[in-house]
Design an enzyme around this catalytic site. Structure first.
Site, PDB file in Angstrom:
ATOM      1  N   GLU A  91      96.885  25.507   5.431  1.00 25.78           N
ATOM      2  CA  GLU A  91      97.400  26.627   6.212  1.00 25.78           C
ATOM      3  C   GLU A  91      96.855  27.988   5.791  1.00 25.78           C
ATOM      4  O   GLU A  91      96.980  28.958   6.532  1.00 25.78           O
ATOM      5  CB  GLU A  91      98.934  26.632   6.138  1.00 25.78           C
ATOM      6  CG  GLU A  91      99.505  25.463   6.914  1.00 25.78           C
ATOM      7  CD  GLU A  91     100.938  25.178   6.557  1.00 25.78           C
ATOM      8  OE1 GLU A  91     101.183  24.750   5.417  1.00 25.78           O
ATOM      9  OE2 GLU A  91     101.809  25.397   7.396  1.00 25.78           O
TER      10      GLU A  91
HETATM   11  N1  MCN Z   1      92.557  19.415  -0.187  1.00 20.01           N
HETATM   12  C1  MCN Z   1      91.548  19.446  -1.121  1.00 20.01           C
HETATM   13  N2  MCN Z   1      91.653  20.274  -2.193  1.00 20.01           N
HETATM   14  C2  MCN Z   1      92.705  21.093  -2.367  1.00 20.01           C
HETATM   15  C3  MCN Z   1      93.735  21.090  -1.406  1.00 20.01           C
HETATM   16  C4  MCN Z   1      93.641  20.211  -0.332  1.00 20.01           C
HETATM   17  O1  MCN Z   1      90.561  18.747  -0.953  1.00 20.01           O
HETATM   18  N3  MCN Z   1      92.781  21.879  -3.411  1.00 20.01           N
HETATM   19  C5  MCN Z   1      92.472  18.527   0.987  1.00 20.01           C
HETATM   20  C6  MCN Z   1      93.548  17.443   0.999  1.00 20.01           C
HETATM   21  O2  MCN Z   1      93.150  16.310   0.330  1.00 20.01           O
HETATM   22  C7  MCN Z   1      93.741  17.230   2.487  1.00 20.01           C
HETATM   23  C8  MCN Z   1      93.454  18.587   3.096  1.00 20.01           C
HETATM   24  O3  MCN Z   1      92.675  19.297   2.124  1.00 20.01           O
HETATM   25  O4  MCN Z   1      92.791  16.328   2.964  1.00 20.01           O
HETATM   26  C9  MCN Z   1      94.718  19.380   3.403  1.00 20.01           C
HETATM   27  O5  MCN Z   1      95.566  19.308   2.317  1.00 20.01           O
HETATM   28  P1  MCN Z   1      96.928  20.121   2.198  1.00 20.01           P
HETATM   29  O6  MCN Z   1      96.652  21.562   2.215  1.00 20.01           O
HETATM   30  O7  MCN Z   1      97.709  19.541   1.086  1.00 20.01           O
HETATM   31  O8  MCN Z   1      97.682  19.825   3.583  1.00 20.01           O
HETATM   32  P2  MCN Z   1      98.321  18.484   4.166  1.00 20.01           P
HETATM   33  O9  MCN Z   1      97.521  17.293   3.814  1.00 20.01           O
HETATM   34  O10 MCN Z   1      99.763  18.489   3.903  1.00 20.01           O
HETATM   35  O11 MCN Z   1      97.996  18.747   5.695  1.00 20.01           O
HETATM   36  C10 MCN Z   1      98.734  19.586   6.476  1.00 20.01           C
HETATM   37  C11 MCN Z   1      98.114  20.915   6.822  1.00 20.01           C
HETATM   38  C12 MCN Z   1      98.958  21.500   7.831  1.00 20.01           C
HETATM   39  S1  MCN Z   1     100.508  21.925   7.337  1.00 20.01           S
HETATM   40  C13 MCN Z   1      98.568  21.594   9.152  1.00 20.01           C
HETATM   41  S2  MCN Z   1      99.621  22.190  10.329  1.00 20.01           S
HETATM   42  C14 MCN Z   1      97.263  21.191   9.522  1.00 20.01           C
HETATM   43  C15 MCN Z   1      96.325  21.121   8.435  1.00 20.01           C
HETATM   44  O12 MCN Z   1      96.767  20.744   7.269  1.00 20.01           O
HETATM   45  N4  MCN Z   1      96.994  20.574  10.669  1.00 20.01           N
HETATM   46  C16 MCN Z   1      95.723  20.115  10.897  1.00 20.01           C
HETATM   47  N5  MCN Z   1      95.046  20.897   8.739  1.00 20.01           N
HETATM   48  C17 MCN Z   1      94.714  20.313   9.917  1.00 20.01           C
HETATM   49  N6  MCN Z   1      93.460  19.896  10.148  1.00 20.01           N
HETATM   50  C18 MCN Z   1      93.183  19.220  11.276  1.00 20.01           C
HETATM   51  N7  MCN Z   1      91.936  18.811  11.493  1.00 20.01           N
HETATM   52  N8  MCN Z   1      94.121  18.942  12.198  1.00 20.01           N
HETATM   53  C19 MCN Z   1      95.380  19.372  12.044  1.00 20.01           C
HETATM   54  O13 MCN Z   1      96.288  19.065  12.943  1.00 20.01           O
END
Ligand code: MCN
Ligand code: FES
Ligand code: FES
Length: 923
Positions: free
Chosen positions: A870
């Protein structure tokens, strides 16, 4: 009347009997089961359905069979390459993470194939022109990775690089954490072989009922009667389901957690019974043998309504003469105060500088995933009701819909489809889960429901608009010493999470700066416009639009540079957030230091290249968001050693397209690396309540941080059990022989305290931090703004997968451009297609997207990671609005910054604004 057609499809001669009025997309998908071709908008706007016909890219959704010439040569994604024999484009798509949710990928790839056939050596701009011309839309990637992929595929096809250059090179230490390892689902997405909901729907067993909804065509009404008798007699109709058939409470519960909420959270009907609360509300479900028969019967359901005045915005619903939308609950149903430090009144009086703004407004941003909403339900062999959907909160939605359906919790299983075509948060709310559940329970049959794009837009939740008034008091050095805020949240008719969202205003208005004294209040308002659901960065884009615009206004008043004013105010040791929480890292000053030279160069360039017709400007903003649900937040993961030596890791880390599979694999691999495991020896079991435990919803950028820690915990337990005294690891056979358990339950909970009635607390254990810079050009003749470049200095902790995080950021920035300039869902007659809602096409998003990461490991993060999803949508739009002002002196207070608003500002006219809400309503 049918037609016989001879077609050559993917090199195979087909004789087909077709309906001349059917679309080519329907014939390819429905009759030939070539489900790699996707249907998104269904209206020739998105290119998801692109195929090649006689050497040209065409949109198969808009091509009727009668217009497909006999002996046409057609190539679909299935004819481009296969998982074991990838085309150069598909290899490059995998390499560059050009498929996030992947729903757009087949359309883009076939489109790019024709481009490269015609022009084997295109420039990046020619690639962009091509996708603009062919209207290929992607909502996830910000387009840059797609252009990168096409350029690399072209290089490979020209023989300038080898296929190995597009493969993954395993580093010597065998570590995939932090690398560009391709996500496990990438090949399935790039080849069109992975099943999305609509694909699985076509492959359901015979006897599956097709569902269509009878929906309200007005926004507010009392229901006098529902007559299904005529519809029930229509051909192919099995049953028409109404609220009378729903066995439970017929309500979706918002699981209200805030005791001061005046609603009880049981306000959203599964199927309307007494009232219609918003346009599109579901009144009945027709279950029939075919979609066409179901649709025909929809028209025959008679609904008698007493239409009531619709309150389409917070101001309208707050008016003293407005009736209660939910009788017994006031339209203003929740108030969140914020009180930090001392009373702000006397401090404002003494402040050297005071600046204030009123009614800053971020509109009802539509999510616009390319895939419309879809769900299926059936009873499994254990008699359990299984609901498959795009849910990003399986266990959460289970709790929200089970009482309404009237089903024992253990008899209900929720699962995701194998692939989900983007949600961006709208699926944090249940949408059609309870509808398919009710239909399956009422008929006992497998059922399937696929929204068209009109339904997707008009009947799924939206970002909730905030109206914000804000005041800063600063001392002579520009340090903000007091802030006063007031905000009203238009949450639509359904209260679920509305209180939580209102709290976000307290948490993020003014976040980033150590403001010691704050007073304010936010109000949640029930309206008849689209219900408020989560949208990426939930509550923070609204908050930052006000606080980051006011920062620029203060800088101007003081005569200092906006970036320097921020530098003076950003968190330093001793400072706390608006909720009184000390930040876990203090990287913002360092991040501004990184941006400063680029910012100066950008200002210089803008000055140099500005002309009276095309004025350039530069704007900056700070964006922050918490990783987690508010307060203590938990996840569970099962880690098990399998007989073949592989390790199985199971959890519900729901994937919208962000890369849950990659995150789970990278985190598991890094955690298990001491035992010398290879990534291909890790088996992921995900997103099905029947086989995996609750990881918690994939919202609040929490999964990498919270689930990641549970993964680490489970893996450590397994490693400890497998480790021998000499430091080597037991095999499966040795574990069995020694009677050591093979399966471990990893758990983790954030050490957080929820905010109190004054919004004071430590709601999140880790945050993401960003400093945004936008460079824009304003056409002073048309008022149109072009974003030339976006830069983000990002602190997301350690990176699990570089390709994934880059893609997350590019995609979020593109959505920020949409939020700033074009996207809206306000007018129910106008904002009904993807294009009319203002989705950014490739030429609306600059190719020049720069991301700079600061390396700042989180002590509490799994292997140092924080979240990312986000961050890029927290405040890019605020930087763009500031850049517009910098370019041409027009301050946009209500988004989107449409050309007509900018033109009005340039001409010194009143810029049209949405009506203003009542201040400090009685509560
Ligand atoms: N990640 C990483 N290194 C980090 C943090 C995260 O490589 N330091 C990677 C994670 O492994 C994950 C991705 O980034 O593959 C997102 O991680 P994270 O921020 O923890 O979020 P969530 O997995 O909980 O995903 C939800 C978040 C939200 S809240 C929305 S809304 C959203 C989003 O991610 N909707 C999306 N990204 C999106 N991306 C796509 N393509 N489509 C959506 O609907
Ligand atoms: Fe055909 Fe969007 S263009 S589905
Ligand atoms: Fe393009 Fe999701 S990857 S729409």
């Amino acid at each position: 009347m049918m037609q016989k057609k001879f077609l050559n499809i993917n090199g195979v001669a087909h004789t087909l009997i077709v309906d001349p009025e059917a679309s080519l997309a329907d014939v390819l998908r429905g009759q030939l089961r070539l489900t790699g071709t996707k249907i998104g908008c269904g209206k020739a706007q998105c290119g998801a359905c692109s195929v090649i016909m006689n050497g040209k890219v065409i949109m198969s959704c808009a091509t009727k069979m009668k217009r497909v010439p006999d002996e046409a040569i057609i190539t679909t994604i299935e004819g481009i390459g296969t998982p074991t024999n990838l085309h150069a484009l598909q290899m490059a798509w995998v390499k560059h993470g050009a498929a996030q949710c992947g729903f757009c990928a087949p359309g883009f790839i076939v489109s790019a194939k024709v481009l490269l056939d015609q022009n084997p050596n295109p420039t990046r701009e020619e690639v962009r022109d091509w996708f603009q011309k062919h209207r290929n839309v992607c909502r996830c990637t910000g387009y840059k990775p797609i252009v990168d992929a096409v350029m690399d595929a072209a290089r490979l096809m020209r023989g300038e690089i080898t296929p190995e250059a597009l493969g993954f090179k395993m580093p010597a230490d065998g570590k995939i954490w932090g690398t560009d390892y391709p996500r496990p689902s990438a090949i399935g997405k790039a080849t069109g072989t992975i099943n999305y909901g609509s694909d699985l729907g076509l492959k359901m067993p015979p006897g599956t009922l097709q569902l269509k909804l009878v929906q309200a065509q007005v926004s507010h009404a009392r229901i006098l009667s529902i007559d299904t008798s005529e519809a029930e007699k229509m051909p192919g109709v099995y049953k028409v389901v109404t609220h009378k058939d729903v066995k439970g409470k017929n309500r979706i519960t918002g699981l209200i957690t805030f005791p001061t909420n005046k609603g009880d959270g049981w306000d959203r009907p599964i199927l309307c019974d007494e009232k219609v609360f918003q346009f599109g509300d579901a009144i009945a479900i027709v279950c029939a043998d075919t979609e066409a028969n179901a649709q025909a019967a929809v028209e025959k359901v008679k609904v008698e309504l007493e239409v009531l005045p619709p309150y389409m915005s917070a101001p309208a619903a707050m008016a003293p003469d407005a009736i209660e939308i939910h009788p017994g609950t006031p339209n203003v149903y929740f108030r969140q105060n914020i009180a930090k430090g001392e009373d702000t009144g006397p401090i404002m009086e003494k402040a050297d500088y005071v600046v204030a703004i009123e009614d800053y407004y971020v509109g009802r941003q539509p999510h616009l995933p390319i895939e419309p909403d879809v769900a299926a339900a059936y009873f499994d062999e254990q008699g359990r009701l299984v609901i498959m959907s795009k849910s990003i909160g399986l266990d959460l939605h289970h709790a929200m819909i089970a009482p309404g359906l009237g089903i024992e919790p253990e008899k209900l299983i929720l699962a995701q489809f194998p692939a989900v075509g983007g949600t961006f948060g709208y699926k944090f709310s249940p949408t059609i889960e309870a509808l398919v559940g009710a239909a399956a329970m009422a008929t006992g049959k497998p059922v399937f429901l696929n929204f068209n794009y009109f339904q997707q837009i008009t009947y799924t939740g939206k970002r909730s608009p905030f109206f914000i008034d804000l005041k800063y008091g600063a001392n002579k050095d520009g340090k903000i010493i007091a802030m006063e805020s007031n905000w009203a949240v238009d949450h639509g008719p359904y209260s679920e999470f509305g209180d939580l969202l209102t709290l976000r205003g307290a948490q993020f208005i003014g976040a980033g700066y150590g403001i010691p004294n704050i007073r304010g209040a936010g109000y949640t308002v029930c309206t008849n416009h689209a219900w408020g659901s989560a949208f990426r960065a939930y509550g923070s884009p609204q908050s930052f639009f006000a606080s980051e615009s006011l920062m620029d206004i203060l800088a101007e008043k003081m005569g200092i540079d906006p970036l320097e004013l921020r530098y003076r105010n950003v968190y330093r040791p001793g400072d706390t957030s608006p909720t009184g929480q000390p930040p876990e890292v203090y990287t913002l000053p360092q991040m501004i230091d990184i941006l400063r030279p680029k910012y100066k160069a950008a200002l210089e360039e803008a000055r140099r290249l500005s002309t009276p017709e095309k004025k350039r400007g530069v704007g900056v903003s700070i964006g922050i968001y918490g990783c987690g649900l508010d307060g203590p937040d938990s996840a569970e993961v099962w880690v098990e050693l399998l007989p073949d030596g592989r390790v199985q890791v199971s959890t519900n880390w729901q994937d919208h397209g962000q890369g849950a599979d990659m995150g789970l694999l990278a985190t598991s691999h890094e955690s298990l690396r001491p035992m010398g495991i290879k990534p291909e020896q890790i088996k992921l079991v995900m997103n099905d309540m029947a086989v995996a435990p609750a990881g918690g919803p994939a919202g609040g950028s929490r999964s990498q941080f919270v689930i990641g820690n549970a993964v680490k915990n489970g893996c450590e337990q397994l490693l400890n059990a497998m480790r021998k005294p000499d430091g080597t690891y037991r095999t499966y056979e040795e574990m069995v022989r020694e009677n050591i358990p093979l399966k471990y339950v990893g758990k983790w909970t954030t050490p957080c305290t929820p905010c109190d009635e004054n919004a004071q607390g430590s709601p999140f254990a880790s945050y993401m931090y960003g400093v945004f810079m936008a460079e824009v050009e304003v056409d002073t003749r048309t008022g149109k703004v072009q974003v030339l470049k976006m830069t983000l200095v990002a602190d997301i902790g350690k990176i699990a997968n570089k390709t994934v995080v880059d893609g997350q950021i590019y995609g979020g920035l593109a959505q920020g451009i949409g939020l700033a300039l074009t996207e809206d869902f306000e007018d129910l007659n106008k904002h009904t297609t993807m294009a009319a809602c203002g989705i950014p096409y490739i030429k609306d998003v600059p190719d020049n997207l720069e991301v700079i990461y600061v390396d700042s490991p989180r002590e509490l993060g799994p292997h140092g990671a924080s979240g990312v999803g986000e961050l890029p949508l927290t405040s890019p739009h605020a930087a763009i609005a500031n850049a517009i002002y910098n370019a041409c002196g027009v301050r946009i207070t209500q988004l989107p910054a449409l050309p007509e608003k900018i033109l009005a500002g340039l001409q010194g006219k009143q810029i049209p604004v949405v009506r203003r809400p009542i201040k400090n309503p009685p509560f």
